[in-house]
Scaffold this active site. Structure first.
Site, PDB file in Angstrom:
ATOM      1  N   TYR A 296      43.000  43.282  43.836  1.00 16.24           N
ATOM      2  CA  TYR A 296      43.493  42.503  42.691  1.00 16.24           C
ATOM      3  C   TYR A 296      43.909  41.102  43.155  1.00 16.24           C
ATOM      4  O   TYR A 296      43.453  40.086  42.617  1.00 16.24           O
ATOM      5  CB  TYR A 296      44.672  43.233  42.032  1.00 16.24           C
ATOM      6  CG  TYR A 296      45.365  42.393  40.991  1.00 16.24           C
ATOM      7  CD1 TYR A 296      44.710  42.057  39.806  1.00 16.24           C
ATOM      8  CD2 TYR A 296      46.661  41.912  41.192  1.00 16.24           C
ATOM      9  CE1 TYR A 296      45.339  41.266  38.856  1.00 16.24           C
ATOM     10  CE2 TYR A 296      47.284  41.126  40.253  1.00 16.24           C
ATOM     11  CZ  TYR A 296      46.628  40.807  39.090  1.00 16.24           C
ATOM     12  OH  TYR A 296      47.241  40.017  38.152  1.00 16.24           O
TER      13      TYR A 296
ATOM     14  N   THR B  77      48.616  35.134  40.456  1.00 19.80           N
ATOM     15  CA  THR B  77      49.570  36.209  40.672  1.00 19.80           C
ATOM     16  C   THR B  77      50.274  36.096  42.018  1.00 19.80           C
ATOM     17  O   THR B  77      49.680  35.608  42.993  1.00 19.80           O
ATOM     18  CB  THR B  77      48.841  37.570  40.599  1.00 19.80           C
ATOM     19  OG1 THR B  77      49.719  38.598  41.055  1.00 19.80           O
ATOM     20  CG2 THR B  77      47.599  37.596  41.477  1.00 19.80           C
TER      21      THR B  77
END
Ligand code: UDP
Length: 328
Positions: free
Chosen positions: A140, A116
């Site tokens: 995250y 990501t």
């Protein structure tokens, strides 16, 4: 090639399954069906209800003679990772560690990982290149960066190579209407906006109007999910052609749209005026995330085919309408 897709019943995973099958690969999906849906998995694939951290994964890998893994399963909501970090270190980092261990034990040759742009944190400059500092600002991003580190170290010690694709903002749906984003309680902008268009919600909040961007709202690089799925298939072919080499590649188009520009596109495509509620910034949101995509364009024969924002919104909307028809 025989490919295991983890999280193949989820949003991006189900599109990767379609891209793999359409390209002639054989697919085994493992998914614990906590956030995914069995009906999202194309019937040409074999679906096994199993968690990635289950040691039985290595038996599945051996039985099906799997040569490559595409690993999509994981938790994906940034604000939730801030309030429940251990969930992210369990579902993303620890579960990935178990899966990589199974892959090594079963002699899997190639591993493609859903990483990501959140691994970069708040970038000093945009567009962001792969060599720029990786300083995640939320659990995250860190949970994914830790998995990248494990893959790097494991590939140096074992006969496996890997590609980490660092996704920017994934949106849209299969243009043929075979899959789309079905997530319940979605938090992503385009999904929320098309939910508003179908009457599932009454308005869209604009989170922050004082960013140092052209109109004060956050700018993101939205990539069509089917282009992203095709990039995975191309990355798999690259790994197979050069087993000594691994790759970290941004997956984005290299151009950004603001929240207001996205909402304008949704109004254009739907012929509606969706109500916008101007709100404060959401915790942890950087002003602008845009990919420098020179590396992926150089490494892969892949080229974006669906970069048009209105097209992305149109596909997302078509899927949202289909969900309504299906009563989902
Ligand atoms: N955003 C917004 N309203 C929403 C959801 C998102 O204004 O209901 C903004 C968010 O602040 C960011 C952009 O839209 O600037 C993209 O957010 P999203 O949650 O889709 O993806 P992220 O970039 O956080 O991964």
């Amino acid at each position: 090639m025989k490919v295991m897709v983890t999280g193949g019943a989820g949003y991006i995973g189900s599109h990767a399954v379609l891209a793999l099958l359409d390209a002639g690969h054989e697919v085994v999906v493992i998914d614990n069906l906590v956030t995914g849906f069995d009906w999202a998995v194309d019937s040409r694939a074999t679906l096994i209800e199993l968690a990635v951290e289950d040691p039985a994964v290595r038996d599945v890998l051996r039985e099906h003679d799997v040569k490559a893994i595409m690993h999509f399963a994981g938790s994906v909501v940034v604000p939730e990772s801030v309030t429940d970090p251990l969930k992210y270190y369990r579902n993303n980092t620890a579960a990935s560690r178990s899966l990589i261990e199974s892959a090594v034990a079963a002699g899997v040759a190639h591993f493609i990982f859903s990483s990501t742009a959140a691994t970069y944190g708040t970038p000093d400059k945009v567009p962001i290149a792969e060599g720029d500092p990786t300083l995640p600002i939320n659990p995250y991003g860190m949970s994914k960066l830790m998995t990248e580190a494990m893959l790097r170290d494991v590939a140096a010690a074992h006969p496996i190579n890997y590609a980490c694709l660092r996704y920017f903002n994934v949106a849209g749906a299969d243009p043929a209407g075979r899959s789309g984003q079905s997530t319940v309680g979605a938090t992503h902008l385009i999904k929320i906006a098309v939910e508003a268009a179908t009457g599932k919600r009454s308005s869209v909040g604009v989170f922050g109007t004082d960013f140092p961007t052209r109109d004060g709202t956050g700018v993101r690089d939205y990539i069509h999910v089917s282009d992203l799925a095709d990039a995975h298939v191309a990355a798999l072919e690259l790994l197979a052609a050069g087993p000594e080499q691994s790759h970290i590649l941004n997956a984005g188009y290299g151009r950004g749209f603001s929240v207001l520009e996205v909402l304008d596109a949704v109004d254009r495509v739907t012929n509606l005026t969706i109500e916008r509620k101007l709100e404060g910034r959401r915790a942890g949101d950087p002003a602008e995330l845009v990919a420098d995509n020179a590396a992926i364009l150089a490494a892969l024969p892949w080229r974006p085919k669906r970069a048009d924002l209105d097209g992305i919104v149109r596909d997302a909307l078509a899927w949202e309408r289909k969900l309504v028809e299906m009563g989902k």
